[in-house]
Design a protein around this motif. Sequence first.
Motif, PDB file in Angstrom:
ATOM      1  N   ASN A   1      16.649   2.649  -5.557  1.00  0.00           N
ATOM      2  CA  ASN A   1      15.871   2.886  -6.781  1.00  0.00           C
ATOM      3  C   ASN A   1      14.780   1.818  -6.898  1.00  0.00           C
ATOM      4  OD1 ASN A   1      17.748   5.013  -8.012  1.00  0.00           O
ATOM      5  ND2 ASN A   1      19.143   3.275  -7.815  1.00  0.00           N
ATOM      6  N   SER A   2      13.916   1.769  -5.905  1.00  0.00           N
ATOM      7  CA  SER A   2      12.872   0.738  -5.867  1.00  0.00           C
ATOM      8  C   SER A   2      12.008   0.798  -7.124  1.00  0.00           C
ATOM      9  CB  SER A   2      11.977   0.924  -4.643  1.00  0.00           C
ATOM     10  OG  SER A   2      12.725   0.826  -3.447  1.00  0.00           O
ATOM     11  N   LEU A   3      11.753  -0.367  -7.712  1.00  0.00           N
ATOM     12  CA  LEU A   3      10.931  -0.409  -8.923  1.00  0.00           C
ATOM     13  C   LEU A   3       9.526   0.117  -8.663  1.00  0.00           C
ATOM     14  CD1 LEU A   3      11.908  -3.821 -10.543  1.00  0.00           C
ATOM     15  CD2 LEU A   3      12.590  -1.529 -11.247  1.00  0.00           C
TER      16      LEU A   3
ATOM     17  N   ILE B   1     -10.783  -1.783   8.562  1.00  0.00           N
ATOM     18  CA  ILE B   1     -10.594  -1.788   7.114  1.00  0.00           C
ATOM     19  C   ILE B   1     -11.802  -2.483   6.487  1.00  0.00           C
ATOM     20  CG2 ILE B   1      -9.191  -2.606   5.201  1.00  0.00           C
ATOM     21  CD1 ILE B   1      -7.847  -0.423   6.807  1.00  0.00           C
ATOM     22  N   PRO B   2     -12.631  -1.748   5.752  1.00  0.00           N
ATOM     23  CA  PRO B   2     -13.818  -2.363   5.148  1.00  0.00           C
ATOM     24  C   PRO B   2     -13.452  -3.294   3.984  1.00  0.00           C
ATOM     25  CG  PRO B   2     -13.993   0.044   5.266  1.00  0.00           C
ATOM     26  CD  PRO B   2     -12.574  -0.301   5.516  1.00  0.00           C
ATOM     27  N   LYS B   3     -14.331  -4.228   3.728  1.00  0.00           N
ATOM     28  CA  LYS B   3     -14.192  -5.105   2.568  1.00  0.00           C
ATOM     29  C   LYS B   3     -14.079  -4.272   1.287  1.00  0.00           C
ATOM     30  CE  LYS B   3     -16.771  -8.635  -0.011  1.00  0.00           C
ATOM     31  NZ  LYS B   3     -18.017  -9.460  -0.068  1.00  0.00           N
ATOM     32  N   GLY B   4     -13.176  -4.686   0.401  1.00  0.00           N
ATOM     33  CA  GLY B   4     -12.986  -3.987  -0.859  1.00  0.00           C
ATOM     34  C   GLY B   4     -11.908  -2.922  -0.834  1.00  0.00           C
ATOM     35  N   THR B   5     -11.308  -2.686   0.342  1.00  0.00           N
ATOM     36  CA  THR B   5     -10.255  -1.669   0.462  1.00  0.00           C
ATOM     37  C   THR B   5      -8.934  -2.185  -0.093  1.00  0.00           C
ATOM     38  OG1 THR B   5     -11.299  -0.787   2.456  1.00  0.00           O
ATOM     39  CG2 THR B   5      -8.996  -0.174   2.063  1.00  0.00           C
ATOM     40  N   SER B   6      -8.212  -1.326  -0.809  1.00  0.00           N
ATOM     41  CA  SER B   6      -6.874  -1.656  -1.298  1.00  0.00           C
ATOM     42  C   SER B   6      -5.845  -1.151  -0.292  1.00  0.00           C
ATOM     43  CB  SER B   6      -6.622  -1.002  -2.659  1.00  0.00           C
ATOM     44  OG  SER B   6      -7.521  -1.497  -3.630  1.00  0.00           O
ATOM     45  N   LEU B   7      -4.867  -2.013   0.036  1.00  0.00           N
ATOM     46  CA  LEU B   7      -3.834  -1.660   1.006  1.00  0.00           C
ATOM     47  C   LEU B   7      -2.455  -1.979   0.443  1.00  0.00           C
ATOM     48  CD1 LEU B   7      -6.304  -3.352   2.707  1.00  0.00           C
ATOM     49  CD2 LEU B   7      -5.077  -2.255   4.596  1.00  0.00           C
ATOM     50  N   ALA B   8      -1.444  -1.324   0.999  1.00  0.00           N
ATOM     51  CA  ALA B   8      -0.062  -1.598   0.605  1.00  0.00           C
ATOM     52  C   ALA B   8       0.857  -1.011   1.662  1.00  0.00           C
ATOM     53  CB  ALA B   8       0.243  -0.996  -0.767  1.00  0.00           C
ATOM     54  N   ALA B   9       2.145  -1.306   1.518  1.00  0.00           N
ATOM     55  CA  ALA B   9       3.171  -0.697   2.368  1.00  0.00           C
ATOM     56  C   ALA B   9       4.017   0.228   1.506  1.00  0.00           C
ATOM     57  CB  ALA B   9       4.044  -1.780   2.998  1.00  0.00           C
ATOM     58  N   PRO B  10       4.444   1.379   2.031  1.00  0.00           N
ATOM     59  CA  PRO B  10       5.267   2.315   1.253  1.00  0.00           C
ATOM     60  C   PRO B  10       6.721   1.846   1.184  1.00  0.00           C
ATOM     61  CG  PRO B  10       4.838   3.214   3.426  1.00  0.00           C
ATOM     62  CD  PRO B  10       4.109   1.906   3.358  1.00  0.00           C
ATOM     63  N   ALA B  11       7.117   1.258   0.062  1.00  0.00           N
ATOM     64  CA  ALA B  11       8.433   0.630  -0.062  1.00  0.00           C
ATOM     65  C   ALA B  11       9.569   1.645  -0.050  1.00  0.00           C
ATOM     66  CB  ALA B  11       8.488  -0.209  -1.336  1.00  0.00           C
ATOM     67  N   ILE B  12       9.476   2.683  -0.892  1.00  0.00           N
ATOM     68  CA  ILE B  12      10.567   3.651  -0.979  1.00  0.00           C
ATOM     69  C   ILE B  12      10.773   4.348   0.360  1.00  0.00           C
ATOM     70  CG2 ILE B  12      11.342   5.787  -2.066  1.00  0.00           C
ATOM     71  CD1 ILE B  12       9.983   4.924  -4.624  1.00  0.00           C
TER      72      ILE B  12
ATOM     73  N   GLU C   1      14.101   4.411   2.862  1.00  0.00           N
ATOM     74  CA  GLU C   1      14.773   5.674   3.177  1.00  0.00           C
ATOM     75  C   GLU C   1      14.629   6.047   4.653  1.00  0.00           C
ATOM     76  OE1 GLU C   1      13.194   8.550   0.455  1.00  0.00           O
ATOM     77  OE2 GLU C   1      14.306   7.750  -1.259  1.00  0.00           O
ATOM     78  N   ASP C   2      14.228   5.105   5.460  1.00  0.00           N
ATOM     79  CA  ASP C   2      14.032   5.329   6.891  1.00  0.00           C
ATOM     80  C   ASP C   2      15.371   5.160   7.622  1.00  0.00           C
ATOM     81  OD1 ASP C   2      13.306   5.386   9.555  1.00  0.00           O
ATOM     82  OD2 ASP C   2      11.576   4.072   9.304  1.00  0.00           O
TER      83      ASP C   2
ATOM     84  N   GLY D   1      12.367  -4.293   6.438  1.00  0.00           N
ATOM     85  CA  GLY D   1      13.014  -3.059   6.006  1.00  0.00           C
ATOM     86  C   GLY D   1      13.489  -3.082   4.566  1.00  0.00           C
ATOM     87  N   PHE D   2      13.359  -4.227   3.889  1.00  0.00           N
ATOM     88  CA  PHE D   2      13.765  -4.347   2.483  1.00  0.00           C
ATOM     89  C   PHE D   2      12.628  -5.014   1.715  1.00  0.00           C
ATOM     90  CE2 PHE D   2      15.917  -6.620  -1.040  1.00  0.00           C
ATOM     91  CZ  PHE D   2      16.416  -5.506  -1.705  1.00  0.00           C
ATOM     92  N   LEU D   3      11.885  -4.204   0.972  1.00  0.00           N
ATOM     93  CA  LEU D   3      10.618  -4.666   0.398  1.00  0.00           C
ATOM     94  C   LEU D   3      10.635  -4.751  -1.127  1.00  0.00           C
ATOM     95  CD1 LEU D   3       8.171  -2.615   2.666  1.00  0.00           C
ATOM     96  CD2 LEU D   3       8.889  -5.009   2.928  1.00  0.00           C
TER      97      LEU D   3
END
Length: 515
Positions: free
Chosen positions: A363-365, A386-397, A401-402, A438-440
């Motif tokens: 139940n990731s926040l 990746i151009p300047k100004g780009t927003s990035l993230a990793a998919p936690a959920i 679930e992998d 694996g745990f974010l």
Amino acid sequence: MNDRLVTIVGSAAVAYLLYKIVFRASSQLAAIPTIGYSNPILSYIDAVRFLRKDKDRLAEGYAKHKGGFFKIALWDRWLVLASGSAAEEMRRLPDDTMSFMDFITDFLATKYIFAKEITENQYHLHLIPVKLTKNLAALFSDVREEVLLGFQQLVPDKGDEWAVLPAMETIRTIVCRASNRIFVGHPLCRDIEWQNLNMQFAMENQVAQQRAILIPNFLKPILAPLLLNVNKAVKDASRDLGPIVEERRRQYDQYGIDYPDKPNDFVTWMMDVAEGPNRQVEDLVTRVLNLNFAGSYISFSSSFSYFNTMTHALYSLAANPELWLQPLREEVERVVAEDGWTKVAMTKMHKVDSFIKESSRINSLSGISLMRLALKDHTFSDGTLIPKGTSLAAPAIATHEDEANYDDPLSFNPWRFSDVRGSEGEIAKHQFVNTNPGFLTFGHGKHACPGRFFAANELKLMLAHLVVNYDVQLENSSHIRPPNVYFAANCLANPTAKVCFRKRQNDVGAFHDDN
């Protein structure tokens, strides 16, 4: 020019400007695969869908582009997602290339909502590892006292009858009280008005964050400050905290920094190091309000993150008490018999730790983690630009679930992390506070949440106290866990579900937590 024509021309101008901005961003990121529409106009259909189906979108992208990059449309930008080795490469980049704090202040528009002094000088967050974490043992008995009294006051003793209570509201009040014992000290932490003010501000801040992502970037400087009335909250909170700050300041002036009976809490720690404008009452009050809601994206030290995580765990426990309650009780009673109610005891409650960690995993926040804003153009090792100004993230959920990371990942297994512990090294490896790719839940690496040690300590204390003192179940003895509420990247515990409490009925070997 009449008003109607002004409105038409103005709307057209805004639409054209928005199109130009989105089209430019789309062309710069064209080489990165898109989940949904790539067209800059049609992508707004996906942006709307994302508000309610973000979990599905992120899972789809993760499955199709695992180990690489993909992008999804948000209302105000494209969000590039990196997973696996790509996420690890992104995480290791220096802050002047990929910035965590710049993502936060930009994505949540905090740089427009809060005063410049707060967003540009976040010394109070640096005090979390330096002061808060190091004082956990010294302050443990204080926090435990508030947890004890909080449950006593909010959960009525009805003998063998059940008390049906709103779960989130109950947990939120106890968490707010216990956390503020460290933030502002006693007796203010027990003041109902103070608790209500902070809980109300936390909820309003959450709504403001949700609305901020709906505002186009070029309009955020104008509209974002209207989302949250920070000045009113600070003014109201100053009535309660202001006199305390002024009294402590008088003690400083009269006796020096080590004055007699000096309180050991966050307000004191801030006053010890604050300089210039940061010593003003309003500045200190604003920072305390932020501690009560740092936001799930920023810090797990916030009360908002605590009560959501604890409510998630409570729902899982109450859905199957006949399976999970007794093993937890046995562990808590054994450990407390050896070490008492201490911070040391919390580190030995492996099942309690595992239960909370597994609840947090499933139940990731937030659906995203490892957030970064590109401060300069950067080409990754696979050739992705990746151009300047780009927003990035990793998919936690999706990461949680992998099947490559966890066996049977969609099932709630409360002993998942306690069963694999063996040597001392393995014990540390699988603790709730320890992060890995694996745990974010807490992020990972140098920007992992600094408040996670405080969070784990308080959450384990609350769960341990709960299981040895109360029986719990869902309404009508249901085994169907209340569904989570998803909005954009947030995964919130059900805000309306109720849980049944009663004083522990099984007195055979019962453990009485009354001292």
